[in-house]
Design a protein around this motif. Structure first.
Motif, PDB file in Angstrom:
ATOM      1  N   GLU A  46      13.412  10.141  -7.649  1.00 53.62           N
ATOM      2  CA  GLU A  46      14.579  10.476  -8.472  1.00 53.62           C
ATOM      3  C   GLU A  46      15.388   9.205  -8.699  1.00 53.62           C
ATOM      4  OE1 GLU A  46      16.631  12.916 -10.864  1.00 53.62           O
ATOM      5  OE2 GLU A  46      14.936  13.595  -9.638  1.00 53.62           O
ATOM      6  N   MET A  47      15.379   8.719  -9.939  1.00 55.18           N
ATOM      7  CA  MET A  47      16.047   7.459 -10.247  1.00 55.18           C
ATOM      8  C   MET A  47      17.570   7.633 -10.183  1.00 55.18           C
ATOM      9  SD  MET A  47      13.416   5.498 -10.976  1.00 55.18           S
ATOM     10  CE  MET A  47      11.661   5.789 -11.311  1.00 55.18           C
ATOM     11  N   PRO A  48      18.241   6.937  -9.280  1.00 52.28           N
ATOM     12  CA  PRO A  48      19.692   7.073  -9.179  1.00 52.28           C
ATOM     13  C   PRO A  48      20.412   6.379 -10.336  1.00 52.28           C
ATOM     14  CG  PRO A  48      18.924   5.430  -7.633  1.00 52.28           C
ATOM     15  CD  PRO A  48      17.694   6.037  -8.251  1.00 52.28           C
ATOM     16  N   ALA A  49      21.638   6.809 -10.586  1.00 51.68           N
ATOM     17  CA  ALA A  49      22.420   6.239 -11.688  1.00 51.68           C
ATOM     18  C   ALA A  49      22.701   4.759 -11.477  1.00 51.68           C
ATOM     19  CB  ALA A  49      23.731   6.999 -11.844  1.00 51.68           C
ATOM     20  N   SER A  50      22.677   4.304 -10.226  1.00 56.22           N
ATOM     21  CA  SER A  50      22.975   2.903  -9.918  1.00 56.22           C
ATOM     22  C   SER A  50      21.848   1.956 -10.310  1.00 56.22           C
ATOM     23  CB  SER A  50      23.223   2.752  -8.409  1.00 56.22           C
ATOM     24  OG  SER A  50      22.049   3.122  -7.673  1.00 56.22           O
ATOM     25  N   LEU A  51      20.650   2.485 -10.545  1.00 56.12           N
ATOM     26  CA  LEU A  51      19.455   1.648 -10.704  1.00 56.12           C
ATOM     27  C   LEU A  51      19.418   0.956 -12.064  1.00 56.12           C
ATOM     28  CD1 LEU A  51      16.835   0.779  -9.278  1.00 56.12           C
ATOM     29  CD2 LEU A  51      15.705   2.740 -10.355  1.00 56.12           C
ATOM     30  N   LEU A  52      19.375  -0.366 -12.041  1.00 54.29           N
ATOM     31  CA  LEU A  52      19.306  -1.158 -13.270  1.00 54.29           C
ATOM     32  C   LEU A  52      17.883  -1.586 -13.600  1.00 54.29           C
ATOM     33  CD1 LEU A  52      22.318  -3.619 -12.812  1.00 54.29           C
ATOM     34  CD2 LEU A  52      22.281  -1.471 -14.098  1.00 54.29           C
ATOM     35  N   ALA A  53      17.076  -1.859 -12.580  1.00 57.08           N
ATOM     36  CA  ALA A  53      15.772  -2.454 -12.851  1.00 57.08           C
ATOM     37  C   ALA A  53      14.789  -2.189 -11.712  1.00 57.08           C
ATOM     38  CB  ALA A  53      15.909  -3.964 -13.059  1.00 57.08           C
ATOM     39  N   ILE A  54      13.503  -2.243 -12.064  1.00 56.13           N
ATOM     40  CA  ILE A  54      12.413  -2.165 -11.099  1.00 56.13           C
ATOM     41  C   ILE A  54      11.499  -3.352 -11.358  1.00 56.13           C
ATOM     42  CG2 ILE A  54      10.407  -0.845 -10.309  1.00 56.13           C
ATOM     43  CD1 ILE A  54      11.835   1.683 -11.348  1.00 56.13           C
ATOM     44  N   ALA A  55      11.174  -4.084 -10.308  1.00 52.84           N
ATOM     45  CA  ALA A  55      10.256  -5.220 -10.446  1.00 52.84           C
ATOM     46  C   ALA A  55       8.980  -4.907  -9.672  1.00 52.84           C
ATOM     47  CB  ALA A  55      10.882  -6.506  -9.932  1.00 52.84           C
ATOM     48  N   ARG A  56       7.876  -4.871 -10.384  1.00 57.67           N
ATOM     49  CA  ARG A  56       6.572  -4.644  -9.763  1.00 57.67           C
ATOM     50  C   ARG A  56       5.976  -5.999  -9.405  1.00 57.67           C
ATOM     51  NH1 ARG A  56       1.869  -4.597  -7.799  1.00 57.67           N
ATOM     52  NH2 ARG A  56       0.102  -3.513  -8.759  1.00 57.67           N
ATOM     53  N   ALA A  57       5.746  -6.220  -8.123  1.00 51.01           N
ATOM     54  CA  ALA A  57       5.147  -7.474  -7.675  1.00 51.01           C
ATOM     55  C   ALA A  57       3.642  -7.410  -7.903  1.00 51.01           C
ATOM     56  CB  ALA A  57       5.471  -7.716  -6.204  1.00 51.01           C
ATOM     57  N   GLY A  58       3.262  -7.545  -9.146  1.00 52.28           N
ATOM     58  CA  GLY A  58       1.886  -7.426  -9.595  1.00 52.28           C
ATOM     59  C   GLY A  58       1.880  -7.176 -11.087  1.00 52.28           C
ATOM     60  N   ALA A  59       0.710  -7.017 -11.649  1.00 50.23           N
ATOM     61  CA  ALA A  59       0.618  -6.860 -13.113  1.00 50.23           C
ATOM     62  C   ALA A  59       0.646  -5.400 -13.550  1.00 50.23           C
ATOM     63  CB  ALA A  59      -0.652  -7.528 -13.621  1.00 50.23           C
ATOM     64  N   GLY A  60      -0.138  -4.542 -12.913  1.00 51.34           N
ATOM     65  CA  GLY A  60      -0.233  -3.146 -13.337  1.00 51.34           C
ATOM     66  C   GLY A  60       0.993  -2.345 -12.960  1.00 51.34           C
ATOM     67  N   VAL A  61       1.388  -1.436 -13.831  1.00 45.21           N
ATOM     68  CA  VAL A  61       2.583  -0.614 -13.578  1.00 45.21           C
ATOM     69  C   VAL A  61       2.271   0.877 -13.673  1.00 45.21           C
ATOM     70  CG1 VAL A  61       4.283  -2.352 -14.267  1.00 45.21           C
ATOM     71  CG2 VAL A  61       3.261  -0.883 -16.012  1.00 45.21           C
ATOM     72  N   ASN A  62       1.012   1.245 -13.414  1.00 46.55           N
ATOM     73  CA  ASN A  62       0.655   2.656 -13.507  1.00 46.55           C
ATOM     74  C   ASN A  62       1.286   3.498 -12.400  1.00 46.55           C
ATOM     75  OD1 ASN A  62      -1.223   0.975 -12.012  1.00 46.55           O
ATOM     76  ND2 ASN A  62      -2.405   2.827 -11.619  1.00 46.55           N
ATOM     77  N   ASN A  63       1.866   2.870 -11.390  1.00 45.99           N
ATOM     78  CA  ASN A  63       2.565   3.607 -10.338  1.00 45.99           C
ATOM     79  C   ASN A  63       4.043   3.818 -10.651  1.00 45.99           C
ATOM     80  OD1 ASN A  63       2.798   0.749 -10.027  1.00 45.99           O
ATOM     81  ND2 ASN A  63       3.612   1.022  -7.968  1.00 45.99           N
ATOM     82  N   ILE A  64       4.460   3.395 -11.841  1.00 50.93           N
ATOM     83  CA  ILE A  64       5.876   3.495 -12.248  1.00 50.93           C
ATOM     84  C   ILE A  64       5.973   4.297 -13.553  1.00 50.93           C
ATOM     85  CG2 ILE A  64       7.940   2.186 -12.901  1.00 50.93           C
ATOM     86  CD1 ILE A  64       6.716  -0.204 -11.379  1.00 50.93           C
ATOM     87  N   LEU A 199     -14.139  -7.099 -17.435  1.00 46.19           N
ATOM     88  CA  LEU A 199     -12.990  -6.476 -18.093  1.00 46.19           C
ATOM     89  C   LEU A 199     -11.679  -7.035 -17.559  1.00 46.19           C
ATOM     90  CD1 LEU A 199     -14.268  -2.806 -17.795  1.00 46.19           C
ATOM     91  CD2 LEU A 199     -14.011  -4.041 -19.944  1.00 46.19           C
ATOM     92  N   HIS A 200     -10.762  -7.360 -18.478  1.00 43.16           N
ATOM     93  CA  HIS A 200      -9.452  -7.870 -18.073  1.00 43.16           C
ATOM     94  C   HIS A 200      -8.373  -7.364 -19.027  1.00 43.16           C
ATOM     95  CE1 HIS A 200     -11.318 -10.237 -15.022  1.00 43.16           C
ATOM     96  NE2 HIS A 200     -12.213 -10.620 -15.912  1.00 43.16           N
ATOM     97  N   VAL A 201      -8.257  -6.044 -19.091  1.00 45.30           N
ATOM     98  CA  VAL A 201      -7.270  -5.404 -19.971  1.00 45.30           C
ATOM     99  C   VAL A 201      -6.480  -4.393 -19.150  1.00 45.30           C
ATOM    100  CG1 VAL A 201      -8.629  -5.723 -22.065  1.00 45.30           C
ATOM    101  CG2 VAL A 201      -8.947  -3.655 -20.705  1.00 45.30           C
ATOM    102  N   PRO A 202      -5.241  -4.073 -19.563  1.00 41.03           N
ATOM    103  CA  PRO A 202      -4.461  -3.055 -18.857  1.00 41.03           C
ATOM    104  C   PRO A 202      -5.010  -1.665 -19.145  1.00 41.03           C
ATOM    105  CG  PRO A 202      -3.287  -3.800 -20.800  1.00 41.03           C
ATOM    106  CD  PRO A 202      -4.500  -4.684 -20.674  1.00 41.03           C
TER     107      PRO A 202
END
Length: 379
Positions: A46-64, A199-202
């Motif tokens: 549950e994204m809180p109202a305070s949250l400005l940003a998420i940084a994924r330490a990696g390339a893929g963001v399928n977990n976000i 293969l090297h595509v998202p």
């Protein structure tokens, strides 16, 4: 004080970049300013109202849930290129694993422990593990970005003929390619002409099963396929069927799939692509820099949804406005209610970002009321 919530263990060289007088780094926080994450799944978070940003330490963001985040005015960053060398090295290793039957040979040799005259047995049995050299063979690279470009160049240095396909090839990426790499106009040319394919595509819904029965049918007999990008890009069942039919010689994947596990001529690695201390450090440092730039200066770099943009603050306030792409800079200026000294605006697909350097106090509520605006803050 800004709160940075770490959802996984993040390399200390990244978290140490934050000024402890201004930031708190924690693995438990109800009102985070930003999140640093590696593999933790955030789809049910549950994204809180305070949250400005998420940084994924990696390339893929399928977990976000990137679309949900954009709608809520949360900027999602990734760290493209930070793990590129680590993945490149694993792919080069996979090329050799796919050719020389190294894993099978090592397992057989180790099975001889305790047997009589193992050295003689090894010499007599090694012929069954023979395999071709990669020198002079053709490697097809699908995706020539940070990783694919490095793989292509390394393969050229190893004496391979390299062809590549990337409909989104940037000018910078094209310049970084070795002049021997031949960029082709379609994936079909890769499928039809390659001895090895990597293969090297998202992963996107449209990219699911990019290699399946139809594509395999176009390939050379004895082709070897490497997937260090995303498991969903390859139809494992189709590849296993093709291996049993003698069409595909070997499949090396960095993604465990129950269909492929234990199958002959399928080598499954446990997602080792970015598993180097150097890669983890690089990703953590880049993620920290991205968050500090955005939180402190409103600068966006490497967001997966919003465009890259920055504007120096020279007046009283820097107004940062996240919005849908159809919202114009003029509409934001009209609502801000202050003297605009300088401005900048950019769009990326469905989303836009506008920065206004203003004298006086901005009318934040009026800017928020502009149709299509999803986030406003003042620095």
């Amino acid at each position: 004080m800004y709160n940075i919530l770490t959802m996984n263990k993040i390399a200390a060289c990244g978290t140490d970049k934050f000024d402890k007088a201004a930031y708190t780094i924690t693995d438990e926080c109800a009102e985070p300013t930003a999140i640093m994450v590696r593999s933790a799944k955030l789809h049910d978070y549950e994204m809180p109202a305070s949250l400005l940003a998420i940084a994924r330490a990696g390339a893929g963001v399928n977990n976000i849930p990137v679309d949900k985040c954009a709608e809520q005015g949360i900027v999602v960053f990734n760290t493209p290129g930070a793990n590129a060398n680590a993945v490149k090295e694993l792919v080069i290793c996979a090329l050799l694993l796919s050719s020389r039957r190294i894993t099978e040979a090592a397992a057989w040799a180790n099975s001889l422990k305790g047997t009589e005259d193992a050295p003689k047995t090894v010499e007599g049995g090694k012929a069954k593990f023979a395999g071709p050299e990669i020198f002079g063979k053709t490697l097809g690279v699908i995706g020539l970005g940070a990783i694919g470009g490095k793989v292509a160049n390394a393969a050229v240095a190893l004496g391979m003929n390299v062809i590549g396909f990337d409909p989104f090839l940037s000018e910078a990426a094209a310049k970084a390619l070795d002049s021997s790499v031949k960029v082709v106009d379609s994936k079909d040319e890769i499928y039809k002409n390659s001895d090895y394919i990597t293969l090297h595509v998202p992963f996107t819904p449209d990219a699911k099963n990019s290699i399946s029965k139809e594509q395999i049918a176009m390939m050379k007999d004895g082709v070897r396929i490497i997937n260090a990008a995303r498991g969903e890009l390859v139809d494992t069942a189709a590849v296993v069927e093709a291996i049993k039919a003698g069409k595909v010689a070997k499949y090396v994947t960095d993604f465990a799939d129950d269909i492929g596990l234990g199958e002959e001529n399928v080598i499954t690695l446990p997602h080792l692509g970015a598993s180097t201390p150097e890669s983890e450090d690089n990703c953590a440092i880049m993620a920290a820099d991205e968050l500090m730039d955005y939180i402190e200066r409103g600068k966006i770099r490497n967001s997966v949804t919003f465009p890259n943009l920055e504007l120096a603050k020279t007046a009283d306030q820097l107004v940062c406005v996240l919005h849908k792409a159809e919202v114009t800079e003029d509409a934001v200026k009209a609502a801000v209610g202050a003297d605009v000294v300088a401005s900048a605006s950019a769009t990326k697909k469905a989303w836009g970002y506008t920065l206004l350097d203003v004298k006086g106090s901005a009318n934040v509520d009026a800017v928020k009321a502009v149709a299509g605006v999803v986030g406003v803050r003042v620095i």
